[in-house]
Structures are given as C-alpha cells and as structure tokens.
Design an enzyme around this catalytic site. Structure first.
Site, PDB file in Angstrom:
ATOM      1  N   THR A   1      -1.308   6.723  -1.747  1.00 32.63           N
ATOM      2  CA  THR A   1      -0.712   7.168  -0.439  1.00 32.63           C
ATOM      3  C   THR A   1       0.205   8.229  -0.957  1.00 32.63           C
ATOM      4  OG1 THR A   1      -1.261   5.040   0.527  1.00 32.63           O
ATOM      5  CG2 THR A   1       0.849   6.210   1.292  1.00 32.63           C
TER       6      THR A   1
ATOM      7  N   ARG B   1      -8.948  -1.978   9.722  1.00 32.77           N
ATOM      8  CA  ARG B   1      -7.608  -2.228   9.327  1.00 32.77           C
ATOM      9  C   ARG B   1      -6.750  -1.111   9.364  1.00 32.77           C
ATOM     10  NH1 ARG B   1      -4.268  -0.363   4.771  1.00 32.77           N
ATOM     11  NH2 ARG B   1      -3.013  -2.339   4.198  1.00 32.77           N
TER      12      ARG B   1
ATOM     13  N   GLY C   1      -2.672  -0.126   8.153  1.00 34.77           N
ATOM     14  CA  GLY C   1      -1.525  -0.545   7.224  1.00 34.77           C
ATOM     15  C   GLY C   1      -0.304  -0.079   7.865  1.00 34.77           C
ATOM     16  N   ASP C   2       0.693  -0.079   6.887  1.00 32.01           N
ATOM     17  CA  ASP C   2       2.054   0.201   7.164  1.00 32.01           C
ATOM     18  C   ASP C   2       2.207   1.806   7.419  1.00 32.01           C
ATOM     19  OD1 ASP C   2       1.694   0.619   4.471  1.00 32.01           O
ATOM     20  OD2 ASP C   2       3.728   0.797   3.990  1.00 32.01           O
TER      21      ASP C   2
ATOM     22  N   GLY D   1       2.600   0.928  -0.499  1.00 33.89           N
ATOM     23  CA  GLY D   1       2.497  -0.401  -1.400  1.00 33.89           C
ATOM     24  C   GLY D   1       1.481  -1.206  -0.498  1.00 33.89           C
TER      25      GLY D   1
ATOM     26  N   GLY E   1       0.398  -2.809   2.375  1.00 36.73           N
ATOM     27  CA  GLY E   1       0.893  -2.472   3.786  1.00 36.73           C
ATOM     28  C   GLY E   1       1.286  -3.664   4.409  1.00 36.73           C
TER      29      GLY E   1
END
Ligand code: ASP
Length: 343
Positions: free
Chosen positions: A209, A237, A239-240, A261, A263
């Site tokens: 990322t 899905r 993530g963060d 990291g 998420g």
C-alpha cells in the site's frame, strides 16, 4: 528602479522567505513482514530508487512553491505506476482473481476529502480521489458509481486484466493454498494477511500500500493513501485506506497521517484520526502519539503495520511494528532518506 525601492524589494523578498513555513514530504510503500534473505541487493536498490523518485517528485513541487495536494498526488502516482508496490498497476488480487483498488486524500486546511473504493479499471486511483475532493459534493464514491464519475471526468479506463501481473497471480495461488490448509474458524479474521503467500517472494504477507503526507510553505498539510488491499481478500471487501480517519487524515495545525497494515484493525482503531486527536487534545508530540497507537494500541489488538506523518512544524514521523516498511522522506532541512527495515 531607485535604490530605496530596490532596498524595500529586497527586504520584503527576504521577509517572504523568513515567513514561509518549512516544507517536508514523507512517503511509504507498505509495512509488513519483509523477508531479508529474499530481498536481493538489486531488488532493494529498485525499491529505494522508486521511493526516492516518488519523494523527489513531490518535493520538487513543494520547493517551487506548489501546493501539498499536488505534491502528494505526484508522489503517489509514481508508486501507483510501479509494479513493485501494491497500488495501481502493482495491485494484489482478490479471491476472484481481480484487482479492486481503494484510495483517499484529505486536505488539512479545508478538511475536505475525497475517497474511492472497489475500483477495477482506473489506473491511478489517487487522482480519482482528488477529483472526488475537487469536483464532487461527496467524500466517498465506490465501485460502478465511482467509475462512471471517472469516465465523466475524462479518466482513461483500463481493462482489469491489465493489472494482473504474474507475481500477484502467484501470490494469490499461494495465499489460497495456505488459507485452504487452515481452519478458518480457528484463524478468525486473520486469514489473508496472516496466510503465508510468500514462497520465494520477499514479502511474507503481500504488502505495498502506498501513501504520502506533505506540508507546503503555507502550512497546509495533505495526506493520501492508495492500495490494492490485501491478497485473497473477499470480493467487495474495503480496507482502511479509503476511510477518512482510519487510513488517511490531515488537519492543519495538527498533523497528517497515512497508514498501512491490516485494514480491519486500522478501521476499528480509527488509527489516523486517533493519532491526530492525541496530538491535538493531549499536547503530545506526533512522534509520541504515533508510537503509542502503532506500538501499543495496534500491537495489543494483534495488528501489524505502520504510519507516516508530518506535524504542523514539518517534523516527519515514520512508525511501524512490523519487520519493515518501505519509506522515504525529505525533511524540513531538505535531507532525503530512504529505508526499508527497522535498522
Ligand atoms: N491497509 C491495506 C488494507 O487493509 C493493506 C496494507 O496496507 O497492506 O487494505
């Protein structure tokens, strides 16, 4: 021009330089378990040179008096255009064998933000996040709606197969084989980041990322993050990285953060906002706040990863609790550095 006028001009030019705030930029290319033995010197040099190209692209904009938002998008597009990192053309594959990318950007003066999720055909997701910020009344667009907006904004659309590199297909195959061999009920949520997708690869849990944080001469802090997510993630899905407050946050006078990291944990810990809130409310340094969240809060949750950040005085922070984080910065003294491992 007469001498008194020249004198006044010189004084005001000098005042201008004295009054301009320090500039700085920091980038990351993901945090996680990096296998030292499998990372050859040649590959390490490739990573470092791409990180340097990214941070330099952003810094040259800041140095020319440009805005931090342009510095952040310039730095991130360099990494999105490299197959080395898990973003843009190097994105990892989901459990369907497809690429689904997320990105976000936040500007700390207006507190305006733009985010996109589940993109399958946009080469540079960070530029679409910036378009959401600049040209829409919304903060977050996802999937088909985000891509319809991209087409309206004149973005080039690319086939999803164009993102599918051999390396990512191999990582998916290994991650799926590893996930099949463990009981999901035993392993709970940690099925994909924990699954050993490494084989001969230098990354145990595929990572990469990318993100950047910059502060320009006006003191405006911008943070941005872009990702393909996690290998073998379930189709759909998110993530963060595109969640403002989790993967990305910026507020002038306080700080800017981009995270990387696992998420699911970073969302629940509202990592980027929590760090800035600690700086804002607890009169603590950015370094101490990031250390507390990364090495205490996240560690106690069992989450690996890290963050990069910049505070209002242009101090740069890079904190991670994993074996490595691809990272580079040009600090407020103009000093460029790149690093991968903790030491
Ligand atoms: N944070 C990203 C996600 O969960 C993955 C990473 O940073 O490695 O989508």
């Amino acid at each position: 021009m007469r001498w008194p006028q020249i004198f006044i001009l010189l004084v005001s030019l000098n005042l201008g330089t004295v009054m301009a705030a320090d500039i700085a930029i920091v980038v990351h290319g993901g945090a996680g378990t990096i296998n030292r033995e499998a990372l050859t010197p040649e590959l390490e040099a490739e990573y470092r040179s791409k990180l340097e190209a990214s941070v330099s692209a952003g810094y040259s904009i800041l140095k020319a008096g440009g805005a931090s938002i342009d510095a952040v998008t310039a730095a991130i597009t360099v990494l999105e255009d490299s197959p080395l990192f898990n973003a843009g053309v190097g994105s990892v594959l989901n459990n369907d064998g497809r690429v689904e990318m997320d990105a976000s950007i936040m500007e700390g003066k207006s507190l305006n933000a733009g985010a996109v999720a589940g993109l399958q055909h946009v080469r540079n997701p960070i530029l679409l996040a910036q378009a959401v910020l600049d040209k829409s009344p919304h903060v977050m667009l996802m999937g088909e709606g985000a891509e319809a907006f991209a087409r309206e904004q004149g973005f080039d659309m690319v086939g999803n197969h164009e993102f599918r590199t051999k390396r990512r297909q191999e990582q998916l195959r290994r991650a799926q084989a590893a996930a099949d061999s463990v009981s999901l009920s035993e392993e709970g949520a940690d099925t994909f980041r924990g699954a050993d997708a490494s084989g001969a690869d230098h990354e145990k849990s595929p990572l990469g990322t990318v993100g950047a944080v910059a502060i320009d001469a006006s003191g405006t802090i911008v943070a941005g993050t872009s990702t393909g997510g996690m290998t073998n993630k379930r189709f759909g899905r998110i993530g963060d990285s595109p969640i403002i407050g989790a993967g990305t946050y910026a507020k002038n006078g306080v700080c800017g953060i981009s995270a990387t990291g696992h998420g699911e944990f970073f969302i629940r810990a509202a990592v980027a906002h929590d760090i800035c809130a600690r700086v804002s409310y607890q009169d603590t340094s950015l370094d101490a706040a990031a250390d507390e969240v990364v090495n205490k809060v996240l560690r106690e949750m069992g989450a690996d990863g890290g963050v990069i950040g910049i505070d209002a005085d242009a101090n740069v922070v890079m904190q991670f609790n994993s074996s490595g984080m691809y990272r580079a910065a040009v600090d407020r003294h103009g000093k460029l550095s790149t690093a991968i491992f903790a030491d």
